[in-house]
Scaffold this active site. Structure first.
Site, PDB file in Angstrom:
ATOM      1  N   HIS A   1      -2.986  10.965   0.818  1.00 36.21           N
ATOM      2  CA  HIS A   1      -2.464  10.733   2.167  1.00 36.21           C
ATOM      3  C   HIS A   1      -1.800  12.035   2.624  1.00 36.21           C
ATOM      4  CE1 HIS A   1      -1.086   7.348   5.063  1.00 36.21           C
ATOM      5  NE2 HIS A   1      -0.769   8.493   5.632  1.00 36.21           N
TER       6      HIS A   1
ATOM      7  N   GLU B   1      -7.510   8.479   6.238  1.00 32.65           N
ATOM      8  CA  GLU B   1      -7.811   9.150   7.496  1.00 32.65           C
ATOM      9  C   GLU B   1      -8.258  10.603   7.334  1.00 32.65           C
ATOM     10  OE1 GLU B   1      -4.523   8.609  10.191  1.00 32.65           O
ATOM     11  OE2 GLU B   1      -4.752   6.450  10.236  1.00 32.65           O
TER      12      GLU B   1
ATOM     13  N   GLU C   1      -3.632  -0.149   8.133  1.00 28.93           N
ATOM     14  CA  GLU C   1      -2.498   0.265   8.962  1.00 28.93           C
ATOM     15  C   GLU C   1      -2.636  -0.320  10.359  1.00 28.93           C
ATOM     16  OE1 GLU C   1      -1.583   4.457   9.322  1.00 28.93           O
ATOM     17  OE2 GLU C   1      -1.982   4.796   7.196  1.00 28.93           O
TER      18      GLU C   1
ATOM     19  N   ASN D   1      -7.571   1.663   9.971  1.00 30.13           N
ATOM     20  CA  ASN D   1      -6.270   1.996  10.565  1.00 30.13           C
ATOM     21  C   ASN D   1      -6.461   2.060  12.072  1.00 30.13           C
ATOM     22  OD1 ASN D   1      -5.616   2.365   7.906  1.00 30.13           O
ATOM     23  ND2 ASN D   1      -5.050   4.518   8.085  1.00 30.13           N
TER      24      ASN D   1
ATOM     25  N   ARG E   1       0.849  -1.186   0.000  1.00 25.10           N
ATOM     26  CA  ARG E   1       0.000   0.000   0.000  1.00 25.10           C
ATOM     27  C   ARG E   1       0.888   1.240   0.000  1.00 25.10           C
ATOM     28  NH1 ARG E   1      -2.822   3.069   4.809  1.00 25.10           N
ATOM     29  NH2 ARG E   1      -3.912   4.587   3.550  1.00 25.10           N
TER      30      ARG E   1
HETATM   31  C1  GBH Z   1      -1.535   7.109  10.771  1.00 19.92           C
HETATM   32  O1  GBH Z   1      -2.160   8.090  11.507  1.00 19.92           O
HETATM   33  C2  GBH Z   1      -1.112   7.707   9.463  1.00 19.92           C
HETATM   34  O2  GBH Z   1      -1.978   7.319   8.418  1.00 19.92           O
HETATM   35  C3  GBH Z   1       0.304   7.408   9.094  1.00 19.92           C
HETATM   36  O3  GBH Z   1       0.689   8.248   8.046  1.00 19.92           O
HETATM   37  C4  GBH Z   1       1.164   7.556  10.311  1.00 19.92           C
HETATM   38  O4  GBH Z   1       2.527   7.496  10.012  1.00 19.92           O
HETATM   39  C5  GBH Z   1       0.784   6.459  11.251  1.00 19.92           C
HETATM   40  O5  GBH Z   1      -0.581   6.475  11.534  1.00 19.92           O
HETATM   41  C6  GBH Z   1       1.533   6.479  12.575  1.00 19.92           C
HETATM   42  O6  GBH Z   1       1.246   7.614  13.312  1.00 19.92           O
HETATM   43  O7  GBH Z   1      -5.640  13.844  18.659  1.00 19.92           O
HETATM   44  O8  GBH Z   1      -3.294  14.314  18.549  1.00 19.92           O
HETATM   45  O9  GBH Z   1      -4.095  12.757  20.190  1.00 19.92           O
HETATM   46  C7  GBH Z   1      -2.241   7.892  12.872  1.00 19.92           C
HETATM   47  C8  GBH Z   1      -3.660   7.902  13.388  1.00 19.92           C
HETATM   48  C9  GBH Z   1      -5.169   9.182  14.677  1.00 19.92           C
HETATM   49  C10 GBH Z   1      -3.200   8.376  15.701  1.00 19.92           C
HETATM   50  C11 GBH Z   1      -5.289  10.226  15.722  1.00 19.92           C
HETATM   51  C12 GBH Z   1      -3.295   9.408  16.762  1.00 19.92           C
HETATM   52  C13 GBH Z   1      -4.817  10.816  17.994  1.00 19.92           C
HETATM   53  C14 GBH Z   1      -4.021  12.036  17.690  1.00 19.92           C
HETATM   54  N1  GBH Z   1      -3.787   8.821  14.463  1.00 19.92           N
HETATM   55  N2  GBH Z   1      -4.677   9.797  16.956  1.00 19.92           N
HETATM   56  S1  GBH Z   1      -4.290  13.341  18.842  1.00 19.92           S
END
Ligand code: GBH
Length: 458
Positions: free
Chosen positions: A127, A172, A361, A299, A83
Protein backbone atom coordinates in the site's frame (compact mmCIF):
# COMPACT_ATOMS: atom_id res chain seq x y z
CA UNK A 1 -31.16 1.20 14.21
CA UNK A 2 -33.92 2.14 11.82
CA UNK A 3 -36.43 0.02 9.99
CA UNK A 4 -34.65 0.90 6.74
CA UNK A 5 -31.32 -0.32 8.14
CA UNK A 6 -32.92 -3.63 9.09
CA UNK A 7 -34.13 -4.05 5.52
CA UNK A 8 -30.68 -3.07 4.33
CA UNK A 9 -28.78 -5.76 6.23
CA UNK A 10 -31.22 -8.46 5.12
CA UNK A 11 -29.97 -8.02 1.57
CA UNK A 12 -26.49 -9.22 2.52
CA UNK A 13 -25.94 -12.97 2.64
CA UNK A 14 -25.01 -14.97 5.69
CA UNK A 15 -21.24 -15.00 6.08
CA UNK A 16 -20.87 -11.59 4.45
CA UNK A 17 -17.77 -9.96 5.93
CA UNK A 18 -17.95 -6.57 7.57
CA UNK A 19 -14.72 -4.77 8.16
CA UNK A 20 -12.66 -1.64 8.22
CA UNK A 21 -9.43 -0.89 6.40
CA UNK A 22 -6.14 0.89 7.10
CA UNK A 23 -2.65 1.06 5.59
CA UNK A 24 0.75 0.81 7.24
CA UNK A 25 2.19 4.25 6.48
CA UNK A 26 -1.08 5.96 7.31
CA UNK A 27 -1.39 4.58 10.83
CA UNK A 28 1.77 2.93 12.16
CA UNK A 29 4.26 5.69 12.91
CA UNK A 30 7.48 4.30 14.45
CA UNK A 31 9.24 4.74 11.13
CA UNK A 32 12.70 4.29 12.59
CA UNK A 33 11.93 1.57 15.07
CA UNK A 34 12.96 -2.07 15.27
CA UNK A 35 15.01 -2.01 12.12
CA UNK A 36 12.44 -0.60 9.67
CA UNK A 37 14.17 0.80 6.60
CA UNK A 38 13.15 4.09 5.00
CA UNK A 39 10.37 4.23 2.43
CA UNK A 40 9.58 6.62 -0.42
CA UNK A 41 6.85 8.16 1.72
CA UNK A 42 9.32 9.04 4.49
CA UNK A 43 11.38 10.94 1.97
CA UNK A 44 8.45 12.46 0.09
CA UNK A 45 6.70 13.76 3.19
CA UNK A 46 9.98 15.21 4.48
CA UNK A 47 10.32 17.20 1.25
CA UNK A 48 8.94 20.72 1.72
CA UNK A 49 5.83 21.50 -0.26
CA UNK A 50 4.77 17.93 -0.95
CA UNK A 51 2.35 17.22 1.90
CA UNK A 52 -0.14 19.58 3.55
CA UNK A 53 1.67 21.69 6.16
CA UNK A 54 4.67 19.36 6.07
CA UNK A 55 2.83 16.54 7.85
CA UNK A 56 4.56 13.14 7.88
CA UNK A 57 3.81 9.59 8.97
CA UNK A 58 6.49 9.68 11.65
CA UNK A 59 3.96 9.25 14.45
CA UNK A 60 0.67 8.90 12.55
CA UNK A 61 -1.84 7.19 14.87
CA UNK A 62 0.98 5.42 16.73
CA UNK A 63 -0.64 2.12 15.84
CA UNK A 64 2.72 0.35 15.97
CA UNK A 65 2.62 0.79 19.76
CA UNK A 66 -1.13 0.39 20.15
CA UNK A 67 -2.03 -2.86 18.47
CA UNK A 68 -3.75 -4.45 21.51
CA UNK A 69 -5.82 -1.31 22.16
CA UNK A 70 -6.79 -1.01 18.49
CA UNK A 71 -7.87 -4.62 18.30
CA UNK A 72 -10.05 -4.13 21.37
CA UNK A 73 -11.61 -1.25 19.43
CA UNK A 74 -12.28 -3.51 16.43
CA UNK A 75 -13.83 -6.08 18.72
CA UNK A 76 -15.97 -3.40 20.33
CA UNK A 77 -17.19 -2.39 16.87
CA UNK A 78 -18.02 -6.02 16.10
CA UNK A 79 -15.87 -6.22 12.95
CA UNK A 80 -15.65 -9.64 11.36
CA UNK A 81 -12.63 -8.66 9.26
CA UNK A 82 -9.79 -6.15 9.31
CA UNK A 83 -7.82 -5.05 6.27
CA UNK A 84 -4.33 -3.71 6.93
CA UNK A 85 -1.10 -3.51 4.98
CA UNK A 86 2.40 -4.71 5.67
CA UNK A 87 5.22 -2.20 5.38
CA UNK A 88 7.69 -3.79 2.97
CA UNK A 89 10.62 -1.83 4.54
CA UNK A 90 9.84 -3.32 7.95
CA UNK A 91 10.28 -6.81 6.56
CA UNK A 92 13.12 -6.03 4.15
CA UNK A 93 14.77 -2.74 5.15
CA UNK A 94 16.65 -2.59 1.84
CA UNK A 95 13.73 -3.94 -0.16
CA UNK A 96 15.57 -7.18 -0.83
CA UNK A 97 18.24 -9.28 0.84
CA UNK A 98 18.46 -9.28 4.63
CA UNK A 99 15.19 -9.97 6.45
CA UNK A 100 14.41 -7.90 9.52
CA UNK A 101 13.02 -10.45 11.98
CA UNK A 102 11.43 -7.77 14.18
CA UNK A 103 9.34 -6.59 11.25
CA UNK A 104 7.88 -10.02 10.55
CA UNK A 105 7.36 -10.58 14.28
CA UNK A 106 5.29 -7.41 14.52
CA UNK A 107 2.86 -8.55 11.82
CA UNK A 108 2.75 -12.06 13.22
CA UNK A 109 1.68 -10.69 16.60
CA UNK A 110 -0.94 -8.52 14.90
CA UNK A 111 -2.34 -11.48 12.98
CA UNK A 112 -2.36 -13.77 16.02
CA UNK A 113 -4.13 -11.16 18.10
CA UNK A 114 -6.76 -10.64 15.38
CA UNK A 115 -7.35 -14.38 15.13
CA UNK A 116 -7.59 -14.66 18.90
CA UNK A 117 -10.39 -12.09 18.73
CA UNK A 118 -12.17 -13.86 15.89
CA UNK A 119 -11.38 -11.17 13.32
CA UNK A 120 -10.35 -12.32 9.84
CA UNK A 121 -7.16 -10.62 8.62
CA UNK A 122 -7.09 -9.27 5.03
CA UNK A 123 -3.47 -8.52 4.36
CA UNK A 124 -2.33 -6.06 1.70
CA UNK A 125 1.32 -6.52 0.76
CA UNK A 126 1.83 -3.18 -0.90
CA UNK A 127 0.00 0.00 0.00
CA UNK A 128 2.49 2.49 -1.44
CA UNK A 129 5.44 2.40 1.00
CA UNK A 130 8.19 1.25 -1.35
CA UNK A 131 11.59 0.71 0.30
CA UNK A 132 13.71 3.74 -0.50
CA UNK A 133 16.69 1.64 -1.63
CA UNK A 134 14.58 0.22 -4.43
CA UNK A 135 13.58 3.71 -5.47
CA UNK A 136 17.25 4.66 -5.65
CA UNK A 137 17.62 2.13 -8.46
CA UNK A 138 14.54 3.21 -10.37
CA UNK A 139 11.67 2.05 -8.17
CA UNK A 140 8.71 0.80 -10.16
CA UNK A 141 10.24 1.95 -13.43
CA UNK A 142 12.85 -0.80 -12.94
CA UNK A 143 11.65 -4.28 -13.91
CA UNK A 144 13.74 -5.76 -11.08
CA UNK A 145 11.37 -4.21 -8.55
CA UNK A 146 8.67 -6.64 -9.71
CA UNK A 147 10.97 -9.59 -8.92
CA UNK A 148 11.91 -8.04 -5.57
CA UNK A 149 8.20 -7.75 -4.77
CA UNK A 150 7.59 -11.41 -5.61
CA UNK A 151 10.44 -12.42 -3.27
CA UNK A 152 8.99 -10.22 -0.54
CA UNK A 153 5.52 -11.74 -1.08
CA UNK A 154 7.08 -15.18 -0.82
CA UNK A 155 8.83 -14.33 2.46
CA UNK A 156 5.69 -12.92 4.07
CA UNK A 157 3.39 -15.74 2.98
CA UNK A 158 5.94 -18.34 4.10
CA UNK A 159 5.63 -16.85 7.56
CA UNK A 160 1.91 -16.04 7.72
CA UNK A 161 0.40 -18.29 5.06
CA UNK A 162 -0.37 -20.97 7.63
CA UNK A 163 -2.95 -18.70 9.31
CA UNK A 164 -3.94 -15.96 6.88
CA UNK A 165 -6.17 -17.00 3.97
CA UNK A 166 -6.98 -13.60 2.44
CA UNK A 167 -4.32 -11.63 0.64
CA UNK A 168 -4.20 -8.52 -1.51
CA UNK A 169 -1.03 -8.14 -3.54
CA UNK A 170 -1.31 -4.44 -4.41
CA UNK A 171 -3.49 -1.56 -3.37
CA UNK A 172 -4.48 0.73 -6.23
CA UNK A 173 -1.54 0.30 -8.59
CA UNK A 174 -3.12 3.09 -10.69
CA UNK A 175 -2.28 5.50 -7.86
CA UNK A 176 1.25 4.13 -7.43
CA UNK A 177 1.85 4.47 -11.16
CA UNK A 178 0.07 7.65 -12.10
CA UNK A 179 0.01 9.72 -8.91
CA UNK A 180 3.57 8.58 -8.10
CA UNK A 181 5.25 8.77 -11.52
CA UNK A 182 2.81 10.57 -13.83
CA UNK A 183 1.59 13.71 -12.08
CA UNK A 184 3.79 13.40 -9.00
CA UNK A 185 1.33 14.31 -6.27
CA UNK A 186 2.29 11.09 -4.44
CA UNK A 187 5.71 9.57 -3.69
CA UNK A 188 8.14 9.39 -5.36
CA UNK A 189 6.84 12.61 -6.90
CA UNK A 190 7.95 12.09 -10.49
CA UNK A 191 6.17 13.89 -13.35
CA UNK A 192 6.61 11.80 -16.44
CA UNK A 193 3.62 10.37 -18.27
CA UNK A 194 5.74 7.73 -20.02
CA UNK A 195 7.30 6.58 -16.73
CA UNK A 196 3.82 6.10 -15.26
CA UNK A 197 3.03 3.44 -17.84
CA UNK A 198 6.35 1.68 -17.36
CA UNK A 199 5.74 1.69 -13.60
CA UNK A 200 2.18 0.48 -14.16
CA UNK A 201 3.41 -2.50 -16.14
CA UNK A 202 5.95 -3.46 -13.51
CA UNK A 203 3.32 -3.18 -10.78
CA UNK A 204 1.07 -5.53 -12.73
CA UNK A 205 4.01 -7.85 -13.31
CA UNK A 206 4.80 -7.79 -9.60
CA UNK A 207 1.26 -8.96 -8.92
CA UNK A 208 1.49 -11.67 -11.57
CA UNK A 209 4.86 -12.98 -10.38
CA UNK A 210 3.76 -13.02 -6.75
CA UNK A 211 0.46 -14.83 -7.27
CA UNK A 212 1.69 -18.43 -7.76
CA UNK A 213 4.39 -18.09 -5.12
CA UNK A 214 1.87 -16.84 -2.58
CA UNK A 215 -0.60 -19.62 -3.38
CA UNK A 216 2.12 -22.22 -2.85
CA UNK A 217 2.63 -20.90 0.69
CA UNK A 218 -0.95 -20.47 1.80
CA UNK A 219 -2.19 -23.50 3.69
CA UNK A 220 -5.97 -23.14 3.74
CA UNK A 221 -8.00 -22.30 0.65
CA UNK A 222 -5.96 -19.44 -0.74
CA UNK A 223 -7.82 -16.24 -1.47
CA UNK A 224 -5.49 -13.95 -3.35
CA UNK A 225 -6.59 -10.83 -5.17
CA UNK A 226 -5.74 -7.19 -5.59
CA UNK A 227 -7.51 -3.91 -4.92
CA UNK A 228 -8.13 -1.48 -7.75
CA UNK A 229 -9.52 2.04 -7.54
CA UNK A 230 -12.42 2.93 -9.80
CA UNK A 231 -14.04 6.29 -10.49
CA UNK A 232 -16.96 5.76 -12.88
CA UNK A 233 -17.21 8.45 -15.55
CA UNK A 234 -20.38 10.10 -16.78
CA UNK A 235 -20.97 12.53 -19.62
CA UNK A 236 -22.21 15.97 -18.63
CA UNK A 237 -24.01 16.55 -21.93
CA UNK A 238 -24.91 14.81 -25.17
CA UNK A 239 -22.23 16.26 -27.39
CA UNK A 240 -20.01 13.94 -29.45
CA UNK A 241 -16.77 15.28 -27.95
CA UNK A 242 -18.16 14.80 -24.46
CA UNK A 243 -18.99 11.20 -25.26
CA UNK A 244 -15.48 10.67 -26.61
CA UNK A 245 -13.69 12.31 -23.69
CA UNK A 246 -15.84 10.44 -21.19
CA UNK A 247 -14.79 7.17 -22.81
CA UNK A 248 -11.15 8.21 -22.90
CA UNK A 249 -11.23 9.11 -19.22
CA UNK A 250 -12.83 5.76 -18.46
CA UNK A 251 -10.08 4.01 -20.41
CA UNK A 252 -7.39 5.79 -18.43
CA UNK A 253 -8.95 5.82 -14.96
CA UNK A 254 -10.92 2.58 -14.90
CA UNK A 255 -9.71 0.18 -17.59
CA UNK A 256 -5.93 0.55 -17.52
CA UNK A 257 -5.47 -2.04 -14.73
CA UNK A 258 -8.63 -4.16 -14.75
CA UNK A 259 -8.29 -5.06 -18.41
CA UNK A 260 -4.86 -6.76 -18.11
CA UNK A 261 -6.02 -8.46 -14.89
CA UNK A 262 -9.36 -9.69 -16.24
CA UNK A 263 -8.53 -10.15 -19.92
CA UNK A 264 -4.75 -10.39 -20.08
CA UNK A 265 -4.42 -7.38 -22.36
CA UNK A 266 -4.22 -3.62 -22.17
CA UNK A 267 -7.40 -1.90 -23.33
CA UNK A 268 -7.38 -0.84 -26.93
CA UNK A 269 -6.41 2.77 -27.53
CA UNK A 270 -4.99 3.36 -24.03
CA UNK A 271 -1.44 4.31 -25.02
CA UNK A 272 -2.54 6.33 -28.03
CA UNK A 273 -5.03 8.28 -25.93
CA UNK A 274 -2.37 9.16 -23.39
CA UNK A 275 0.21 9.88 -26.11
CA UNK A 276 2.75 7.39 -24.78
CA UNK A 277 4.50 4.40 -26.30
CA UNK A 278 3.56 1.00 -24.86
CA UNK A 279 5.74 0.01 -21.88
CA UNK A 280 8.50 -2.54 -22.51
CA UNK A 281 7.01 -6.00 -22.07
CA UNK A 282 8.42 -9.49 -22.29
CA UNK A 283 6.78 -12.60 -23.66
CA UNK A 284 4.65 -14.16 -20.99
CA UNK A 285 4.12 -11.01 -18.95
CA UNK A 286 0.46 -10.66 -19.88
CA UNK A 287 -0.20 -14.35 -19.20
CA UNK A 288 1.20 -13.95 -15.67
CA UNK A 289 -0.74 -10.74 -15.15
CA UNK A 290 -3.99 -12.19 -16.46
CA UNK A 291 -3.86 -15.35 -14.33
CA UNK A 292 -7.17 -15.83 -12.50
CA UNK A 293 -7.50 -14.09 -9.16
CA UNK A 294 -9.69 -15.37 -6.34
CA UNK A 295 -11.39 -12.05 -5.82
CA UNK A 296 -11.24 -8.45 -6.92
CA UNK A 297 -10.98 -5.76 -4.26
CA UNK A 298 -12.97 -2.69 -5.26
CA UNK A 299 -12.07 0.74 -3.89
CA UNK A 300 -14.63 3.38 -4.75
CA UNK A 301 -15.50 6.76 -3.31
CA UNK A 302 -16.96 8.91 -6.06
CA UNK A 303 -17.62 9.42 -9.78
CA UNK A 304 -16.38 11.92 -12.38
CA UNK A 305 -18.63 13.98 -14.61
CA UNK A 306 -16.86 14.87 -17.83
CA UNK A 307 -17.28 17.81 -20.17
CA UNK A 308 -15.74 17.13 -23.56
CA UNK A 309 -13.83 19.33 -25.90
CA UNK A 310 -11.80 20.99 -23.17
CA UNK A 311 -8.35 21.90 -24.50
CA UNK A 312 -6.05 20.05 -24.06
CA UNK A 313 -8.33 17.05 -24.03
CA UNK A 314 -5.97 14.34 -22.86
CA UNK A 315 -7.94 12.42 -20.25
CA UNK A 316 -5.49 13.06 -17.43
CA UNK A 317 -6.03 16.78 -17.76
CA UNK A 318 -8.93 18.74 -16.50
CA UNK A 319 -12.04 17.70 -18.36
CA UNK A 320 -14.15 17.29 -15.24
CA UNK A 321 -17.03 19.68 -14.73
CA UNK A 322 -17.24 21.82 -11.65
CA UNK A 323 -19.87 21.22 -8.98
CA UNK A 324 -22.83 19.30 -10.32
CA UNK A 325 -25.96 21.32 -9.49
CA UNK A 326 -27.74 19.80 -6.52
CA UNK A 327 -24.97 17.29 -5.78
CA UNK A 328 -23.35 16.80 -2.36
CA UNK A 329 -19.60 16.61 -1.84
CA UNK A 330 -17.32 15.31 0.88
CA UNK A 331 -14.38 17.23 2.36
CA UNK A 332 -12.18 15.78 -0.40
CA UNK A 333 -14.39 17.53 -2.95
CA UNK A 334 -15.64 14.13 -4.09
CA UNK A 335 -19.24 13.89 -5.22
CA UNK A 336 -21.49 11.54 -3.26
CA UNK A 337 -23.12 9.38 -5.91
CA UNK A 338 -24.17 5.89 -4.77
CA UNK A 339 -25.86 5.04 -8.06
CA UNK A 340 -22.48 5.00 -9.81
CA UNK A 341 -21.25 2.52 -7.20
CA UNK A 342 -24.11 0.18 -8.03
CA UNK A 343 -23.40 0.45 -11.75
CA UNK A 344 -19.69 -0.13 -11.17
CA UNK A 345 -20.34 -3.39 -9.32
CA UNK A 346 -22.65 -4.59 -12.09
CA UNK A 347 -20.04 -3.72 -14.69
CA UNK A 348 -17.25 -5.57 -12.91
CA UNK A 349 -19.43 -8.65 -12.76
CA UNK A 350 -20.95 -8.57 -16.24
CA UNK A 351 -18.28 -6.94 -18.35
CA UNK A 352 -15.17 -8.20 -16.54
CA UNK A 353 -16.58 -11.47 -15.27
CA UNK A 354 -15.39 -11.04 -11.69
CA UNK A 355 -16.74 -14.01 -9.76
CA UNK A 356 -16.03 -12.70 -6.28
CA UNK A 357 -15.86 -9.10 -5.18
CA UNK A 358 -15.02 -7.36 -1.94
CA UNK A 359 -15.45 -3.67 -1.37
CA UNK A 360 -12.00 -3.14 0.12
CA UNK A 361 -12.45 0.63 0.54
CA UNK A 362 -15.43 2.97 0.68
CA UNK A 363 -15.92 5.93 2.95
CA UNK A 364 -15.90 9.68 3.28
CA UNK A 365 -13.95 12.56 4.81
CA UNK A 366 -15.83 15.18 6.78
CA UNK A 367 -14.88 17.91 9.22
CA UNK A 368 -15.23 16.01 12.48
CA UNK A 369 -14.62 17.68 15.79
CA UNK A 370 -14.37 16.58 19.36
CA UNK A 371 -15.14 18.84 22.31
CA UNK A 372 -13.51 16.69 24.92
CA UNK A 373 -16.77 14.99 25.81
CA UNK A 374 -16.07 11.63 24.18
CA UNK A 375 -18.65 12.12 21.44
CA UNK A 376 -18.16 12.86 17.75
CA UNK A 377 -21.26 13.57 15.69
CA UNK A 378 -20.83 12.69 12.02
CA UNK A 379 -24.32 12.25 10.58
CA UNK A 380 -23.11 12.85 7.03
CA UNK A 381 -20.73 9.88 7.22
CA UNK A 382 -23.57 7.67 8.46
CA UNK A 383 -25.69 8.83 5.53
CA UNK A 384 -22.84 8.24 3.09
CA UNK A 385 -22.17 4.68 4.22
CA UNK A 386 -25.88 3.94 4.40
CA UNK A 387 -26.47 5.13 0.84
CA UNK A 388 -23.45 3.31 -0.57
CA UNK A 389 -24.46 0.12 1.24
CA UNK A 390 -27.94 0.49 -0.18
CA UNK A 391 -26.41 0.68 -3.65
CA UNK A 392 -24.30 -2.41 -2.87
CA UNK A 393 -27.37 -4.25 -1.54
CA UNK A 394 -29.15 -3.59 -4.82
CA UNK A 395 -26.16 -5.00 -6.70
CA UNK A 396 -26.35 -8.14 -4.55
CA UNK A 397 -30.03 -8.46 -5.36
CA UNK A 398 -29.13 -8.03 -9.04
CA UNK A 399 -26.82 -11.06 -8.72
CA UNK A 400 -23.40 -9.51 -8.07
CA UNK A 401 -21.23 -11.91 -6.03
CA UNK A 402 -20.25 -9.46 -3.31
CA UNK A 403 -18.57 -11.11 -0.33
CA UNK A 404 -17.72 -8.29 2.04
CA UNK A 405 -17.44 -4.59 2.73
CA UNK A 406 -14.58 -2.69 4.34
CA UNK A 407 -15.10 0.92 5.20
CA UNK A 408 -12.22 3.32 4.83
CA UNK A 409 -11.14 3.83 7.47
CA UNK A 410 -11.02 2.31 10.94
CA UNK A 411 -9.17 5.37 12.25
CA UNK A 412 -8.58 8.94 11.19
CA UNK A 413 -5.08 8.84 9.74
CA UNK A 414 -2.37 10.29 7.51
CA UNK A 415 -4.28 11.08 4.32
CA UNK A 416 -1.23 11.13 1.99
CA UNK A 417 -0.78 14.53 0.33
CA UNK A 418 -3.54 15.92 2.56
CA UNK A 419 -1.68 15.03 5.74
CA UNK A 420 -3.91 14.92 8.82
CA UNK A 421 -6.29 17.53 7.44
CA UNK A 422 -8.81 14.97 6.17
CA UNK A 423 -10.54 12.57 8.54
CA UNK A 424 -11.95 9.32 7.10
CA UNK A 425 -12.26 7.27 10.30
CA UNK A 426 -15.32 5.77 11.92
CA UNK A 427 -13.10 6.28 14.98
CA UNK A 428 -11.79 9.75 15.76
CA UNK A 429 -8.14 10.20 16.69
CA UNK A 430 -7.15 13.09 18.90
CA UNK A 431 -3.60 13.48 17.61
CA UNK A 432 -2.42 15.37 20.72
CA UNK A 433 -3.13 12.46 23.03
CA UNK A 434 -3.66 9.60 20.54
CA UNK A 435 -6.97 9.00 22.26
CA UNK A 436 -9.48 7.11 20.11
CA UNK A 437 -13.17 8.07 20.24
CA UNK A 438 -15.77 6.03 18.39
CA UNK A 439 -17.72 8.44 16.18
CA UNK A 440 -21.49 8.22 15.85
CA UNK A 441 -20.83 6.45 12.53
CA UNK A 442 -18.81 3.81 14.39
CA UNK A 443 -21.66 3.22 16.82
CA UNK A 444 -24.10 3.05 13.93
CA UNK A 445 -21.85 0.64 12.00
CA UNK A 446 -21.63 -1.56 15.07
CA UNK A 447 -25.44 -1.67 15.38
CA UNK A 448 -25.76 -2.47 11.69
CA UNK A 449 -23.27 -5.35 11.92
CA UNK A 450 -24.98 -6.79 14.93
CA UNK A 451 -28.37 -6.54 13.19
CA UNK A 452 -26.87 -8.47 10.26
CA UNK A 453 -25.61 -11.16 12.63
CA UNK A 454 -29.06 -11.46 14.22
CA UNK A 455 -30.77 -11.59 10.83
CA UNK A 456 -28.34 -14.29 9.68
CA UNK A 457 -29.04 -16.58 12.61
CA UNK A 458 -32.80 -16.55 12.10
C1 GBH B 1 -7.53 5.42 -1.43
O1 GBH B 1 -7.12 6.09 -2.56
C2 GBH B 1 -6.30 4.89 -0.73
O2 GBH B 1 -6.14 3.51 -0.96
C3 GBH B 1 -6.27 5.18 0.73
O3 GBH B 1 -4.99 4.93 1.22
C4 GBH B 1 -6.73 6.59 0.96
O4 GBH B 1 -6.54 7.00 2.28
C5 GBH B 1 -8.18 6.64 0.60
O5 GBH B 1 -8.40 6.19 -0.70
C6 GBH B 1 -8.81 8.02 0.73
O6 GBH B 1 -8.25 8.93 -0.15
O7 GBH B 1 -6.21 12.27 -10.13
O8 GBH B 1 -5.60 13.54 -8.19
O9 GBH B 1 -7.83 13.73 -9.05
C7 GBH B 1 -8.01 7.00 -3.10
C8 GBH B 1 -8.36 6.70 -4.53
C9 GBH B 1 -8.05 7.48 -6.74
C10 GBH B 1 -9.14 8.88 -5.18
C11 GBH B 1 -7.72 8.67 -7.57
C12 GBH B 1 -8.83 10.08 -5.99
C13 GBH B 1 -8.38 10.87 -8.22
C14 GBH B 1 -7.13 11.56 -7.79
N1 GBH B 1 -8.15 7.85 -5.34
N2 GBH B 1 -8.69 9.72 -7.39
S1 GBH B 1 -6.64 12.86 -8.87
Amino acid sequence: ISRADLDLVRAFPKGFLWGAATASYQIEGAIKEDGRGPSIWDEFSATPGKVFQGHTGEVATDHYHRVPEDIVLMKELGLSAYRFSIAWPRVLPQGRGAINAAGLDFYERLVDELLAHGIAPFVTLYHWDLPLSLHKVGGWTNRDTAYAFADYADIVTKRLGDRVANWITLNEPWCSAYLGYGCGIHAPGIQDRQAAFVAGHHLLLAHGLALPRMRANIKSVAQVGLSLNFTPTYASDEREETKRDTELTDLFVNQWFISPIAHGRYPEGLFEALEVTPPPMQDGDLELIGAPIDFLGVNNYTRDVIRGGTIPARPDESVKVGPVPGACYTEMGWEIHPQSFNELLLRLYHEYGMQALYITENGAAFKDTWNGDGVVHDPRRIAYIQEYLQAAAEAVEQGVPLRGYFTWSLLDNFEWAEGYSKRFGIVYVDYQTQRRIIKDSGHWYKALLSAHRDASTL
